[in-house]
Design a protein around this motif. Structure first.
Motif, PDB file in Angstrom:
ATOM      1  N   LEU A 149      -5.427  12.536  -0.893  1.00  0.00           N
ATOM      2  CA  LEU A 149      -4.482  12.459   0.217  1.00  0.00           C
ATOM      3  C   LEU A 149      -4.198  11.008   0.581  1.00  0.00           C
ATOM      4  N   LEU A 150      -5.250  10.209   0.688  1.00  0.00           N
ATOM      5  CA  LEU A 150      -5.077   8.799   1.058  1.00  0.00           C
ATOM      6  C   LEU A 150      -4.343   8.017  -0.026  1.00  0.00           C
ATOM      7  N   THR A 151      -4.624   8.311  -1.276  1.00  0.00           N
ATOM      8  CA  THR A 151      -3.912   7.655  -2.364  1.00  0.00           C
ATOM      9  C   THR A 151      -2.433   8.006  -2.315  1.00  0.00           C
ATOM     10  N   SER A 152      -2.142   9.281  -2.091  1.00  0.00           N
ATOM     11  CA  SER A 152      -0.741   9.706  -1.974  1.00  0.00           C
ATOM     12  C   SER A 152      -0.068   9.008  -0.799  1.00  0.00           C
ATOM     13  N   PHE A 153      -0.775   8.926   0.324  1.00  0.00           N
ATOM     14  CA  PHE A 153      -0.243   8.240   1.505  1.00  0.00           C
ATOM     15  C   PHE A 153       0.053   6.779   1.181  1.00  0.00           C
ATOM     16  N   ASP A 154      -0.893   6.103   0.531  1.00  0.00           N
ATOM     17  CA  ASP A 154      -0.719   4.685   0.193  1.00  0.00           C
ATOM     18  C   ASP A 154       0.467   4.454  -0.736  1.00  0.00           C
ATOM     19  N   ASN A 155       0.792   5.447  -1.555  1.00  0.00           N
ATOM     20  CA  ASN A 155       1.897   5.309  -2.504  1.00  0.00           C
ATOM     21  C   ASN A 155       3.264   5.613  -1.901  1.00  0.00           C
ATOM     22  N   LEU A 156       3.282   6.108  -0.674  1.00  0.00           N
ATOM     23  CA  LEU A 156       4.560   6.394  -0.016  1.00  0.00           C
ATOM     24  C   LEU A 156       5.241   5.103   0.441  1.00  0.00           C
ATOM     25  N   PRO A 157       6.557   5.081   0.477  1.00  0.00           N
ATOM     26  CA  PRO A 157       7.248   3.954   1.108  1.00  0.00           C
ATOM     27  C   PRO A 157       6.864   3.904   2.595  1.00  0.00           C
ATOM     28  N   GLU A 158       6.936   2.736   3.188  1.00  0.00           N
ATOM     29  CA  GLU A 158       6.491   2.546   4.571  1.00  0.00           C
ATOM     30  C   GLU A 158       7.144   3.538   5.536  1.00  0.00           C
ATOM     31  N   GLN A 159       8.417   3.790   5.362  1.00  0.00           N
ATOM     32  CA  GLN A 159       9.131   4.714   6.249  1.00  0.00           C
ATOM     33  C   GLN A 159       8.459   6.088   6.241  1.00  0.00           C
ATOM     34  N   PHE A 160       8.094   6.564   5.059  1.00  0.00           N
ATOM     35  CA  PHE A 160       7.476   7.874   4.951  1.00  0.00           C
ATOM     36  C   PHE A 160       6.021   7.854   5.408  1.00  0.00           C
ATOM     37  N   GLN A 161       5.353   6.716   5.252  1.00  0.00           N
ATOM     38  CA  GLN A 161       4.001   6.582   5.795  1.00  0.00           C
ATOM     39  C   GLN A 161       4.041   6.756   7.302  1.00  0.00           C
ATOM     40  N   GLN A 162       5.035   6.156   7.948  1.00  0.00           N
ATOM     41  CA  GLN A 162       5.156   6.281   9.409  1.00  0.00           C
ATOM     42  C   GLN A 162       5.410   7.726   9.809  1.00  0.00           C
ATOM     43  N   GLN A 163       6.246   8.426   9.064  1.00  0.00           N
ATOM     44  CA  GLN A 163       6.512   9.835   9.364  1.00  0.00           C
ATOM     45  C   GLN A 163       5.241  10.669   9.198  1.00  0.00           C
ATOM     46  N   ALA A 164       4.492  10.406   8.131  1.00  0.00           N
ATOM     47  CA  ALA A 164       3.251  11.136   7.895  1.00  0.00           C
ATOM     48  C   ALA A 164       2.247  10.853   9.009  1.00  0.00           C
ATOM     49  N   LEU A 165       2.163   9.599   9.416  1.00  0.00           N
ATOM     50  CA  LEU A 165       1.240   9.225  10.480  1.00  0.00           C
ATOM     51  C   LEU A 165       1.567   9.963  11.768  1.00  0.00           C
ATOM     52  N   VAL A 166       2.837  10.029  12.124  1.00  0.00           N
ATOM     53  CA  VAL A 166       3.249  10.746  13.328  1.00  0.00           C
ATOM     54  C   VAL A 166       2.832  12.211  13.242  1.00  0.00           C
ATOM     55  N   GLU A 167       3.077  12.823  12.092  1.00  0.00           N
ATOM     56  CA  GLU A 167       2.717  14.237  11.918  1.00  0.00           C
ATOM     57  C   GLU A 167       1.210  14.448  12.052  1.00  0.00           C
ATOM     58  N   ILE A 168       0.430  13.570  11.448  1.00  0.00           N
ATOM     59  CA  ILE A 168      -1.028  13.697  11.515  1.00  0.00           C
ATOM     60  C   ILE A 168      -1.504  13.518  12.943  1.00  0.00           C
ATOM     61  N   LEU A 169      -1.008  12.496  13.623  1.00  0.00           N
ATOM     62  CA  LEU A 169      -1.441  12.241  14.999  1.00  0.00           C
ATOM     63  C   LEU A 169      -1.068  13.383  15.934  1.00  0.00           C
ATOM     64  N   GLN A 170       0.064  14.012  15.685  1.00  0.00           N
ATOM     65  CA  GLN A 170       0.460  15.140  16.516  1.00  0.00           C
ATOM     66  C   GLN A 170      -0.464  16.336  16.315  1.00  0.00           C
ATOM     67  N   ARG A 171      -1.090  16.419  15.174  1.00  0.00           N
ATOM     68  CA  ARG A 171      -1.963  17.559  14.874  1.00  0.00           C
ATOM     69  C   ARG A 171      -3.406  17.339  15.298  1.00  0.00           C
ATOM     70  N   VAL A 172      -3.756  16.102  15.602  1.00  0.00           N
ATOM     71  CA  VAL A 172      -5.143  15.766  15.891  1.00  0.00           C
ATOM     72  C   VAL A 172      -5.290  15.442  17.371  1.00  0.00           C
TER      73      VAL A 172
END
Length: 67
Positions: A8-31
């Motif tokens: 999961l972290l490797t996939s996250f690291d390989n995302l463009p920054e814009q998509f990393q930010q979107q993923a981060l928002v989604e994760i934070l909303q779930r936690v």
């Protein structure tokens, strides 16, 4: 760290920054602290250590914007 988390972290690291930010928002909303409880002192120290190592590396490479 279990393999699924590493992948999961490797996939996250390989995302463009814009998509990393979107993923981060989604994760934070779930936690929430209520769901998982507070972080242990050991976990907080690990997070701080990793953060400072990244900052040191960025500074070493001259990639920080604050200096």
């Amino acid at each position: 760290m279990i393999r699924a988390v590493e992948e999961l972290l490797t996939s996250f690291d390989n995302l463009p920054e814009q998509f990393q930010q979107q993923a981060l928002v989604e994760i934070l909303q779930r936690v929430t602290a209520r769901e998982y409880g507070p972080l242990s002192d050991e976990a907080l120290c690990d997070i701080a250590d990793q953060t400072f190592q990244r900052i040191d590396e960025e500074e070493r490479l001259g990639q920080t914007e604050t200096g």
